[in-house]
Scaffold this motif. Structure first.
Motif, short mmCIF file in Angstrom:
data_model
loop_
_atom_site.label_atom_id
_atom_site.label_comp_id
_atom_site.label_asym_id
_atom_site.label_seq_id
_atom_site.Cartn_x
_atom_site.Cartn_y
_atom_site.Cartn_z
N UNK A 238 0.88 -1.15 0.03
CA UNK A 238 0.02 -0.01 0.06
C UNK A 238 0.78 1.24 0.09
N UNK A 239 0.47 2.26 -0.85
CA UNK A 239 1.26 3.42 -1.14
C UNK A 239 0.54 4.56 -0.43
N UNK A 240 1.33 5.15 0.67
CA UNK A 240 0.67 6.07 1.74
C UNK A 240 0.05 7.18 0.80
N UNK A 241 -1.29 7.51 1.05
CA UNK A 241 -2.07 8.71 0.37
C UNK A 241 -1.54 10.11 0.54
N UNK A 242 -1.55 10.83 -0.18
CA UNK A 242 -1.20 12.27 0.27
C UNK A 242 -2.40 13.32 -0.47
N UNK A 243 -2.46 14.46 0.00
CA UNK A 243 -3.10 15.79 -0.33
C UNK A 243 -4.36 15.49 -0.97
N UNK A 244 -5.41 14.87 -0.17
CA UNK A 244 -6.69 14.57 -0.63
C UNK A 244 -7.79 15.35 -0.33
N UNK A 245 -7.51 16.19 0.61
CA UNK A 245 -8.87 17.11 1.21
C UNK A 245 -8.68 18.69 0.87
N UNK A 246 -8.00 18.91 -0.26
CA UNK A 246 -8.14 20.38 -0.54
C UNK A 246 -9.16 20.57 -1.61
N UNK A 247 -9.84 21.99 -1.50
CA UNK A 247 -10.70 22.49 -2.28
C UNK A 247 -9.93 22.54 -3.98
N UNK A 248 -10.73 21.82 -4.98
CA UNK A 248 -10.10 22.21 -6.24
C UNK A 248 -10.06 23.67 -6.75
N UNK A 249 -8.68 24.47 -7.09
CA UNK A 249 -8.63 25.56 -7.51
C UNK A 249 -8.71 25.75 -8.88
N UNK A 250 -8.70 27.05 -9.52
CA UNK A 250 -8.75 27.20 -11.09
C UNK A 250 -7.50 26.85 -11.76
N UNK A 251 -7.72 26.17 -12.78
CA UNK A 251 -6.58 25.55 -13.67
C UNK A 251 -5.93 26.85 -14.24
N UNK A 252 -4.66 26.83 -14.37
CA UNK A 252 -3.80 27.59 -15.02
C UNK A 252 -2.49 27.12 -15.76
N UNK A 253 -2.15 27.80 -16.63
CA UNK A 253 -0.99 27.61 -17.49
C UNK A 253 0.25 28.58 -16.84
N UNK A 254 1.26 27.61 -16.64
CA UNK A 254 2.47 28.26 -16.44
C UNK A 254 3.78 27.89 -17.22
N UNK A 255 4.47 29.01 -17.43
CA UNK A 255 5.72 28.87 -18.25
C UNK A 255 6.81 28.08 -17.41
N UNK A 256 7.34 27.19 -17.93
CA UNK A 256 8.31 26.35 -17.24
C UNK A 256 9.41 26.20 -18.22
N UNK A 257 10.20 27.20 -18.61
CA UNK A 257 11.19 27.08 -19.36
C UNK A 257 12.42 26.10 -19.34
N UNK A 258 12.35 25.14 -20.38
CA UNK A 258 13.38 24.00 -20.45
C UNK A 258 13.40 23.15 -19.22
N UNK A 259 12.24 22.97 -18.27
CA UNK A 259 12.37 22.24 -17.36
C UNK A 259 11.34 21.09 -17.57
N UNK A 260 11.93 19.87 -17.33
CA UNK A 260 11.68 18.49 -17.85
C UNK A 260 11.51 17.79 -16.85
N UNK A 261 12.32 17.53 -16.00
CA UNK A 261 12.52 16.55 -14.75
C UNK A 261 11.46 17.27 -13.74
N UNK A 262 11.03 15.98 -12.89
CA UNK A 262 10.22 16.20 -11.71
C UNK A 262 10.98 17.20 -10.65
N UNK A 263 12.39 16.94 -10.59
CA UNK A 263 12.98 17.86 -9.63
C UNK A 263 13.03 19.17 -9.79
N UNK A 264 13.12 19.43 -11.42
CA UNK A 264 13.34 21.05 -11.83
C UNK A 264 11.97 21.57 -11.61
#
Ligand SMILES: [Zn+2]
Length: 568
Positions: A238-264
């Protein structure tokens, strides 16, 4: 064997392309040399160790009732097409074509060939069960050969195949083969653990691997104090669950120049890695599928393949990714993704306000909510289980160790006999498919595993059963007539008694000879030097423990024989 006449090319320095202890030592101690990527020449010392393991394997297989035969390395494509593995095995199956344009495979395993033998030769239930094995060179065209013989393209295996009338008979042989493996690895002085394993491209219902514990092993094993043990490919939990009780916020687009990895991306946006949901494009039996998984987890391709009922699951090429998402690698996301099935790990379903790729270069989307902003066609358990996750049996936190897989047993059922129409006539006169098992053991891998567990900073410390030679006689200074005469005499006397002796008669410095003796690591070293001879003794040193004793010259060969009996 006289070292002065032998091919034992030792090296002081580690080879630059070696990552593991066994790989480094097999090169440095002159056991083998690379011919080309993932393909090795076994030099005399290495070959002797391989033959020792082979002999142990052969004795235990014979004792367990298996019969040795020998099948060809090359087999015709038609057989592989009967079972579909000509396609399923993909690039790993090494294919060759003859002068008439006919296709063949260099065998990575021999289920097809042995099933062909048995369907032609075995007619009646009276001839069952039957267990056939061979010790042979195998081929697997690895994408990235590494770890020396552990992930090589050409290697030696013992492969056994059993044929049965019913499941009870298969169970019996499966247990007998696992017992034989236990005896083999005990005799090789290995510390190992049998674990539940995935069945992979071999197939079948049930599989166990024997894992040799090693920090640099290529496999990860997930274990629990309650006794649960499985390879990371197979492990559930079983994988520990995370972050399930937030209110959904408005979806938005963000610029992430040249950032491909999860860390970046997670650092740039200041969000936890789990909140970034990865969208990975796979080719599943040739069609693209987008697979979603939490950013802090990895996909288990064996589970993915089972969940989708697929034969071939491969990461898509950059060209396919660009075609499916319209974006370069690193920016795939599920929002607005059309014409491709989206599936997700079940831990993605309850997440809120996640970050995903924007299907456009240098763009991500944030506050994305599953169900509202995209729809997955199904949710499955498809992640690799890590240490710290909950045990599937008792719920406690799992731990893990690294290991080298030295053998694997499979209950194949009728997978091969069905597809190859291999049947026998049962007692009731009805033709039934053979029920099969198969049992592989890596011979060259086992040698590497022995070295992984038996070494120190100076080199290999062979256990007696697998050592290329049992005793090394070392003449400190061969220019001394007395030293040479005594050393020669002990060497000859031991040979007469059938002891396997490596005699270092080289005209080399004592420093070189002692260093080489520790590096090649024979279990017992007998040192003949002027200082000892003055006292009327030779020195015996046990490589594994460093324990030293003085042996009187008078009756030395007898004393050495007795010392051999007590070696680890
Ligand atoms: Zn448990």
């Amino acid at each position: 064997m006289r070292w002065s006449k032998a091919l034992i090319p030792t090296h002081k320095e580690d080879p630059s392309d070696a990552e593991t202890t066994s790989h480094k030592l097999m090169i440095r101690a002159g056991l083998m040399r690379k011919l080309t990527s993932g393909i090795y020449n076994y030099l005399p010392l290495g070959w002797r160790a391989i033959r020792k393991v082979e002999e142990i394997v052969r004795e235990e297989m014979d004792r367990a009732g298996a019969q040795e035969l020998h099948m060809p390395v090359v087999s015709p494509a038609e057989l592989w097409k009967e079972t579909g593995r000509w396609g399923i095995l993909g690039g790993e199956l090494w294919r060759v074509r003859d002068r008439h344009g006919r296709d063949f495979a260099l065998g990575p395993t021999h289920e097809e060939v042995v099933t062909d033998i048995v369907r032609n030769e075995v007619r009646s239930y009276r001839e069952l069960p039957l267990n056939l094995y061979q010790i042979q060179t195998k081929f697997r065209d690895e994408v990235r050969p590494r770890f020396g013989v552990v992930r090589a393209r050409e290697f030696m295996m013992k492969d056994a195949y059993s044929f049965h009338r019913d499941d009870e008979s298969l169970d019996e042989t499966y247990r007998a083969m696992c017992d034989a493996y236990t005896r083999i690895f005990d005799r090789c002085s290995l510390t190992y653990r049998p674990v539940e394993a995935a069945t992979g491209s071999i197939g079948g219902s049930h599989s166990h691997e024997f894992m040799v514990l090693s920090d640099t092993g290529e496999s990860e094993v997930i274990v629990c104090d309650c006794g649960y043990a499985a390879t990371d490919e197979r492990a559930e939990g079983t994988v520990p669950a995370v972050g399930t009780d937030e209110e959904p916020a408005d979806m938005e687009t963000v610029d992430t120049p040249d950032m491909r990895t999860i860390e970046e991306v997670s650092e740039f946006l200041g969000v936890e890695p789990w909140r970034l949901v990865k969208t990975i494009i796979y080719e599943v039996d040739g069609r693209p599928v987008a697979v979603l998984v939490r950013g802090d987890r990895e996909i288990n391709e064996a589970k993915l393949s089972t969940a989708l009922g697929a034969d071939v699951v491969e990461a898509a090429s950059p060209e396919v990714i660009a075609k499916v998402t319209g974006a370069p690698v690193g920016f795939a996301g599920p929002v607005g993704l059309e014409g491709v099935e989206i599936i997700a790990d079940h831990t993605v379903e309850p997440l809120r306000n996640i970050v995903v790729g924007g299907n456009k270069a240098d763009v991500h989307m944030r506050n994305v909510n599953p169900g509202r902003d995209f729809t997955a066609s199904s949710f499955h358990d498809i992640v690799l289980i890590n240490k710290g996750d909950g045990c599937p049996k008792c719920g406690r936190a799992l731990s893990s160790f690294r290991g080298i897989e030295v053998s694997q047993a499979f209950k194949l059922g009728t997978k091969y006999s069905d597809s190859m129409k291999a049947t026998f006539l049962d007692e009731d006169g009805v033709a039934k498919p053979f029920i099969m098992g198969c049992y592989g053991l890596g011979v060259t891998r086992t040698v590497a595993a022995v070295i992984e567990q038996h070494n120190d900073e100076n080199g290999i410390a062979w256990p007696r059963a697998v050592a290329p030679f049992t005793v090394q006689v070392l003449a400190v200074n061969v220019r001394s007539d007395e030293v040479r005469e005594v050393a020669e005499r002990i060497y000859e006397e031991l040979l007469e008694r059938g002891v396997e002796v490596l005699y270092d008669d080289r005209n080399a410095s004592p420093g070189t000879k002692f260093k080489d003796a520790d590096l090649v690591g024979m279990p017992l070293r007998i040192t003949v030097g002027e200082r000892g001879l003055k006292k009327g003794i030779v020195e015996a040193k046990v490589r594994a423990t460093g324990e030293q004793t003085e042996i009187p010259l008078d009756g030395a060969a007898d004393a050495i024989e007795r010392a051999i009996e007590t070696l680890p």
